[in-house]
Design an enzyme around this catalytic site. Structure first.
Site, PDB file in Angstrom:
ATOM      1  N   CYS A   2       0.795  -0.939  -0.097  1.00 17.67           N
ATOM      2  CA  CYS A   2       0.089   0.255  -0.017  1.00 17.67           C
ATOM      3  C   CYS A   2       0.596   1.044   0.136  1.00 17.67           C
ATOM      4  O   CYS A   2       2.156   1.398  -0.211  1.00 17.67           O
ATOM      5  CB  CYS A   2      -0.811  -0.363   1.340  1.00 17.67           C
ATOM      6  SG  CYS A   2      -1.913  -1.287   2.264  1.00 17.67           S
ATOM      7  N   ASP A 103      -3.570  -9.858   7.475  1.00 18.08           N
ATOM      8  CA  ASP A 103      -2.083  -9.632   8.181  1.00 18.08           C
ATOM      9  C   ASP A 103      -2.040  -8.228   8.508  1.00 18.08           C
ATOM     10  O   ASP A 103      -1.305  -8.145  10.049  1.00 18.08           O
ATOM     11  CB  ASP A 103      -0.851 -10.501   7.015  1.00 18.08           C
ATOM     12  CG  ASP A 103      -1.149  -8.879   6.359  1.00 18.08           C
ATOM     13  OD1 ASP A 103      -1.968  -8.607   5.519  1.00 18.08           O
ATOM     14  OD2 ASP A 103      -0.075  -8.313   5.410  1.00 18.08           O
ATOM     15  N   ILE A 296      12.559 -10.483 -18.367  1.00 16.31           N
ATOM     16  CA  ILE A 296      13.316  -8.983 -19.238  1.00 16.31           C
ATOM     17  C   ILE A 296      14.930  -9.423 -19.939  1.00 16.31           C
ATOM     18  O   ILE A 296      15.205 -10.300 -19.699  1.00 16.31           O
ATOM     19  CB  ILE A 296      13.728  -8.196 -18.290  1.00 16.31           C
ATOM     20  CG1 ILE A 296      12.843  -6.998 -17.652  1.00 16.31           C
ATOM     21  CG2 ILE A 296      14.451  -6.868 -19.395  1.00 16.31           C
ATOM     22  CD1 ILE A 296      13.378  -6.422 -16.882  1.00 16.31           C
TER      23      ILE A 296
END
Length: 639
Positions: A2, A103, A296
């Protein structure tokens, strides 16, 4: 995973004003948490907690900030707190927190039970901001290695914090200004631990907490280190390597299994190195369904590992997503966006490549991947670690000019701290010599008074280097500087979360790390083979071609290697290094800088050419940062 932001200004207790200050801070962090937004205002204290959520665990039960039922305690969490189900059963979280299924919900009950010592029982990658209204106490906490970012600014008005600097700069009490000393550090690639590119904004250092208390109407602050990577003062030189091989295997299996826990699919980043290949191999064994692997590829064979990655993907039956990047992707708008997200300069367009990769991950409907960062740090994988112990063995190859110095360097502050000057900082000392003559008069005066190389050494605890083995000292000093300041920022979290994607570095599980420091140096590097103990632990997971392979330079091809890339970089230089902007920023003499760039394009020495490319990237981005954050120029869109 977040974004968190907030502030505490005891003199401002107007609810509308608090909301008006907090909302822009959350707006600029929307990429970190597009799924949900929440806030909690303690109006009478002038305190605001904000959160933008990327839902990965407890999809319908993870709203933040999380509060106790009486409203006296509130917390915001960025990251993952593993083992939360086991801890939750012991804590009876529902007795404290109504919405207790995520969590993050274990943090408040643990604090209420154990006080600030609760941090020692946390496992994972996290940044936490907790407010205790009864004690008028605010606590900022950062995980052990700094996988998750947390920044703050303290001034006469109070304290402002955020997951990214850009959120802090949106607060009305913080003036966005580039720091001249930090500019010198960015040019030489090594930041002072705890510093940022911006004046007045600091990073909470890994394994630290900042406690802020209100006393007599004023805020008092205290910073405390709660964890460190502590190497022993001696190792058993005759130790049998077999138990260490088994010990690494057991702990790494547990770390990967733990990071597969999620309520959304979890993939893996996959390069051609043994680190990410080990992660994929273990994840494949632990997970019933095939694992999605993201790789990549570059259009330059010297820098491309995708053929080895494909070998590993085929061996494990992974579904591989291959992303080929050329100059069209590595320069232009994507380069500018990567710079804005990084909030500092980077020496190589690998950061841009990582931005593209996280974008592809999200396009494939994945929110989380397990990565291989931290393996080189813990098991002696980088070539400069081996050089510090065994001495110079070759000219460095592709590492020369970037990760290894062509000529041995010494600095008195590092000699005093370590007994030698670590090889990892030596190429950046040479970079400092390259860009010094390009500076403006005032910046040359600053450099004459300020020693950036010595300042980095001064920020490292000498008690953690004295009496240690040379390899331990080299690994420790790198972890305290470049791991957090480079690999986990512009090489990690900042590029991943730019596209709302969480990275989980299993090697940096603290159970793995605390065991790794006990492994004798001759088991970490054995018979000249770097990461020997890891190779042996993963011998049944890795293809033989990879098991026997030396460390590869995972970098994007520098601009000087290709006339098309050079032209793309030059186009950006012409746009950003205008006479007016160079004068306004004030870091460089424009005439000298322009000539340096012209000469760089015709440099024939490969090591010098790589170093020139580094100087050009940093110089360009310093002006880019000024345009983006000080001038407020809009970001370009990327097709």
């Amino acid at each position: 995973m977040c974004g968190i932001a907030g502030f505490w200004n005891p003199s401002r207790t107007n609810e509308r004003q608090l909301r008006h200050s907090l909302d822009p801070m959350l707006d600029v962090l929307d990429h970190r948490g597009p799924d949900e937004r929440g806030s909690r205002l303690f109006v009478d204290q002038g305190l605001a907690l904000g959160h933008t959520r990327l839902s990965i665990i407890g999809l319908a039960h993870g709203h933040q900030p999380i509060e106790t039922d009486d409203g006296d305690y509130a917390v915001t969490v960025n990251g993952e707190l593993y083992d939360y189900k086991r801890i939750r059963t012991r804590l009876a979280c529902n007795a404290y927190v109504t919405n207790a299924k995520s969590d993050s919900a274990i943090a408040l009950p643990m604090y209420l039970r154990d006080g600030l010592s609760f941090v020692h029982d946390l496992r994972g990658e996290f940044a936490i901001v907790l407010y205790d209204h009864r004690e008028k106490q605010l606590v900022l906490i950062r995980d052990r290695f700094g996988v998750k970012p947390l920044y703050y600014a303290i001034n006469d008005q109070g304290i402002v914090w955020g997951s990214e600097v850009k959120a802090i700069l949106k607060h009305p009490d913080v003036d966005p200004r580039l720091c001249p000393k930090a500019a010198l550090h960015q040019m030489m690639q090594v930041m002072v631990p705890g510093s940022t590119a911006f004046a007045g904004v600091e990073a909470l250092m890994p394994g630290h907490m900042l406690v802020v208390k209100l006393r007599d109407g004023r805020l008092e602050t205290k910073t405390t280190r709660w964890w460190d990577l502590e190497f022993p003062t001696s190792h058993d030189g005759a130790a049998d390597p077999a138990p260490f091989v088994q010990g690494v295997q057991d702990r790494l299996i547990d770390a990967v299994a733990t990071r597969l826990e999620a309520d959304v699919p979890v993939g893996c980043y996959l390069s051609g190195g043994i680190d990410s290949c080990s992660i994929l191999g273990l994840a494949t064994t632990l997970q019933q369904s095939p694992v999605k692997a993201f790789t990549i590829a570059f259009d330059n064979a010297e820098y491309d590992e995708s053929n080895i990655a494909k070998l590993m993907a085929d061996r494990t039956g992974a579904e591989q997503e291959l992303l080929l990047l050329t100059e069209k992707e590595l320069y232009g708008p994507a380069f500018e966006r990567a710079t804005w997200h990084a909030e500092r300069t980077f020496y190589n367009t690998l950061a841009v490549a990582k931005w593209h990769m996280s974008r592809r991950v999200r396009a494939c409907n994945y929110k989380a991947v397990i990565t291989g960062e931290g393996s080189d740090e813990l098991f002696g994988g980088y070539p400069f670690f081996k050089r510090d112990w065994h001495g110079r063995e070759d000219d460095g190859g592709l590492f020369a000019g970037a990760l290894l110095a062509e000529e041995d360097q010494q600095h008195p502050a590092w000699q005093d701290l370590c007994g030698f000057t670590p090889s990892w900082i030596q190429p950046w000392m040479l970079t400092l010599q390259r860009f010094g003559p390009l500076l403006s008069g005032p910046m040359k005066d600053l450099l004459a008074q300020y020693d950036p190389v010595g300042e980095v050494a001064a920020a490292i605890d000498p008690n953690q280097t004295r009496g240690r083995h040379r390899l331990d000292v080299s690994q420790y000093t790198w972890c305290k500087t470049m791991l957090e300041g480079q690999i986990l920022t512009w090489g990690g979290d900042r590029m991943d979360m730019a596209n709302s994607m969480e990275a989980r570095p299993a090697f940096l599980d603290h159970h793995v790390a605390e065991y790794a420091v006990t492994i004798p140096p001759e088991v970490r590097i054995r018979g000249g083979v770097e990461k020997w103990v890891l190779r042996e632990a993963m011998v049944n997971v890795l293809p033989r071609e990879l098991y026997e392979r030396k460390k590869f330079a995972f970098m994007a091809p520098p601009a000087h290697t290709d006339p098309v890339k050079r032209a793309a970089l030059q186009e950006m230089i012409d746009h950003w290094l205008t006479e007016d902007r160079v004068r306004e920023v004030g870091f460089f003499d424009r005439g000298t800088l322009t000539k340096f760039i012209q000469d760089a394009w015709v440099e024939t020495d490969a090591a010098v050419a790589r170093r020139n490319d580094i100087v050009i990237n940093h110089a360009l981005q310093l002006h880019m940062l000024h345009g983006q954050y000080v001038e407020g120029l809009p970001l370009p869109t990327v097709d």
